[in-house]
Each structure stands twice: as C-alpha cells, then as structure tokens.
Design an enzyme around this catalytic site. Structure first.
Site, mmCIF file in Angstrom:
data_model
loop_
_atom_site.group_PDB
_atom_site.id
_atom_site.type_symbol
_atom_site.label_atom_id
_atom_site.label_comp_id
_atom_site.label_asym_id
_atom_site.label_seq_id
_atom_site.Cartn_x
_atom_site.Cartn_y
_atom_site.Cartn_z
ATOM 1 N N GLY A 41 -58.054 3.993 -44.263
ATOM 2 C CA GLY A 41 -58.460 5.323 -44.035
ATOM 3 C C GLY A 41 -58.706 5.766 -42.486
ATOM 4 C CD GLU A 138 -57.833 -0.653 -47.338
ATOM 5 O OE1 GLU A 138 -57.003 -1.511 -47.127
ATOM 6 O OE2 GLU A 138 -58.489 -0.154 -46.236
ATOM 7 N N GLY A 223 -39.584 0.493 -45.655
ATOM 8 C CA GLY A 223 -39.596 -0.417 -44.513
ATOM 9 C C GLY A 223 -38.542 0.239 -43.648
ATOM 10 C CG ASP A 253 -52.476 2.668 -42.690
ATOM 11 O OD1 ASP A 253 -52.323 3.069 -44.117
ATOM 12 O OD2 ASP A 253 -52.953 1.490 -42.421
ATOM 13 C CG ASN A 277 -37.959 7.554 -41.093
ATOM 14 O OD1 ASN A 277 -38.332 6.420 -41.714
ATOM 15 N ND2 ASN A 277 -36.722 7.919 -40.721
#
Ligand code: ADP
Length: 308
Positions: A41, A138, A223, A253, A277
C-alpha cells in the site's frame, strides 16, 4: 483534480545482510542493517504521489518508533496521511529480511497494525467519481471490500492488485474495474498452472477467464516482457523496455501506481498501461522499493513517447 486513494499496508522492511543465512538454532554475524519503508500500500501511494497526483493513504500504524518514521516518510513524500490511523494494540507492520551473499533471502512478515484496518477506518474519507481507489491483499479483505463498495457507490474507478495471492470471493472481484496481477497471482487466483512465460496467448486467455463482469479489465504484468491487458475480446500487449535491471523490488507496485495516476488524469487505458510499463522500467534500474519510484518528470525524460 482527481486523486488516488490507496487503502493498504504500510511496513518497515528491516534488512540484514550476512554471508549466509543462519541454520536452526545458529547465530551468524551480519554485515549490514538497513531500514526501508515498504508494504504494498505504502509503495503504491509513494509511487502515485511522486508521479504528481494527489494521493490519500488509508492505513494503520502502531504507536511505536517505526510508526512515527513511516508516518513522517509518507508525509514527506507528499502523501496525505490524515487517514492513516495509529494503534497501541499492535506493532507497526514489519518485515524482517535476511539476505545472504548470493542475494537469496528469508523473510518473516508481521502484519501487526495492518491487520487491524477495517471498514470503520474509511469513515470520513472523501471519495469522488473521478477518483481512483487502489487496494491490495496485505490488509483484511473486509477493509478492501468496504472501500470498493464505497467507490462503486460514487462511481470511482477501483483498481485491485490481489497480492499476495489470496482466494477472493466473487462479490469482491465484482467490485473491481481493473485487476492488476503478476503471472504467479494469475495462476493462484485462477487455480490454473502458470502458463509458459512467453506464451502471451495462454496468459491472455487465462486473464479473460478471470474476468467476472464484461467491463472488467485484467492486466497481467510479465516482468521484463512487459504486460498484457484484456478487456472483453480486446487484447493489448505492451512490450517491456530493455533496461539494465538491478532490483525489481517494487516494480509491480510502481506499475500499479503508474496506471492509477494515468486513470486519475483521465487517460485511456492503453496509454495508462504504456505509462505504467515505462515508470516500472525506471524503478527496476534503482535499488529499494519506496525509494526507487520515479517522478513524472523522470518518466517524461526517459520515455517521452509513453509520457506524452
Ligand atoms: P511483480 O514485481 O509484481 O512480480 P513484474 O515482475 O511482472 O511484477 O513487474 C512489473 C512491471 O515492471 C512489468 O510489467 C514491467 O513493466 C516492469 N519490469 C519488471 N522487470 C523488468 C525488467 N527486467 N525490465 C524492464 N521492465 C521490467
């Protein structure tokens, strides 16, 4: 101006480096110790604030020293912390990380105060139709669900990064406009074997199967390969930038933050994915998570086409 509201975790990452990780019952001498702001976060909020979009964080810290430091850090990054609560019932979320000489690590995460975030922490948070609401897994799912329900009611855009992968009910997923996840999370959420890394067709097909409503967008980050986004029968493939990656911590993130800022600024999804990206390609060239998030100016300078 539209804002990004991040409902999520805030952690202190305590990183010890040693030649090797200790065996059971063993003590080894370390080389270095570092304290790094983290938590998905907080990372995403720092990413959106550095990219220049007003950012409100909804989260929970302990009343301990890490809590004070993280509060000051977020505020120093330009994040509005007026909805970050403090509790004396649990410690500030902390990840204890041991990195050995090969770069392999062992991690213990204590969610602490993050685990106490609940629907009542959303009281008084101003959410408007132009805003983008971002969350991850989370913090308790009740908090995420309550936030997205509020977002839906006012017509805000909801972005979920379901990490760490947790089985989420269809009700929660139905409140999500844009789902952003990596390949492992895609496999976990869809209960399918991960597709081969370069098999974009199979990845896009799995992403499409995950959609729970026709207008939902699912973006899978790949990735170094970039990302693929699906919306209905439309598919967008964005190739990763060739850069010298030194540390991919926080890349996902940064991608989520980049995407959220562009959606808040009213850009089309295609442009938002390209920007995300590009921003993440800058992040991977620097060490750390919170500290490696680029500014809008850095994205413009390095990737003028994507930032146009
Ligand atoms: P996560 O960090 O959540 O596992 P990914 O590894 O898929 O997520 O990375 C997120 C995004 O970061 C990718 O979609 C891409 O834009 C960027 N990225 C990650 N690794 C690299 C790399 N080696 N080179 C360039 N871009 C990268």
């Amino acid at each position: 101006m539209a804002k990004v509201i991040v409902v999520g975790s805030i952690n202190m990452d305590v990183v010890a480096t040693a030649d090797r990780r200790p065996r059971v019952g063993e003590t080894v001498m370390g080389r270095n110790l570092g304290f790094f702001p983290g938590g998905k976060g907080a990372n995403q909020a720092v990413s959106t604030a550095r990219l220049g979009v007003p950012t409100v964080m909804v989260g929970k810290l302990g009343t301990d020293r890490f809590g004070d430091e993280l509060y000051a850090f977020l505020s120093g990054q330009g994040v509005d912390v007026s909805h970050v609560g403090r509790t004396s019932v649990a410690p500030t979320g902390t990840a204890v990380i041991v990195v050995d000489g090969h770069g392999d690590n062992s991690i213990v995460v204590v969610s602490g105060a993050n685990g106490l975030l609940g629907p009542s922490d959303l009281e008084g948070v101003d959410i408007e139709a132009d805003d983008v609401l971002v969350s991850q897994f989370e913090v308790p799912l009740e908090a995420v669900g309550a936030a997205f329900s509020l977002g839906r009611t006012v017509g805000a855009t909801t972005v979920l990064n379901p990490a760490p992968a947790t089985p989420a009910g269809e009700r929660l997923l139905s409140l999500v406009d844009v789902l952003v996840l990596n390949q492992l999370e895609l496999a976990a959420l869809s209960s399918e074997e991960p597709a081969a890394e370069r098999d974009v067709d199979a990845i896009a097909a799995a992403a499409t199967r995950l959609c729970v409503h026709p207008n939902q967008v699912v973006i899978v980050t790949l990735g170094a390969q970039g990302a693929v986004a699906v919306e209905g029968d439309q598919r967008l493939i964005v190739t990763g930038h060739r850069v010298n990656a030194v540390d991919t911590t926080g890349a996902g993130d940064c991608f989520v933050g980049g995407l959220a800022t562009q959606l808040a600024l009213g850009h089309e999804l295609v442009d938002a994915v390209r920007f995300a990206n590009a921003a993440a390609a800058i992040c991977v060239q620097r060490h750390g998570a919170g500290t490696s998030m680029p500014t809008a100016e850095e994205v413009r300078r390095n990737f003028p086409v994507e930032a146009a």
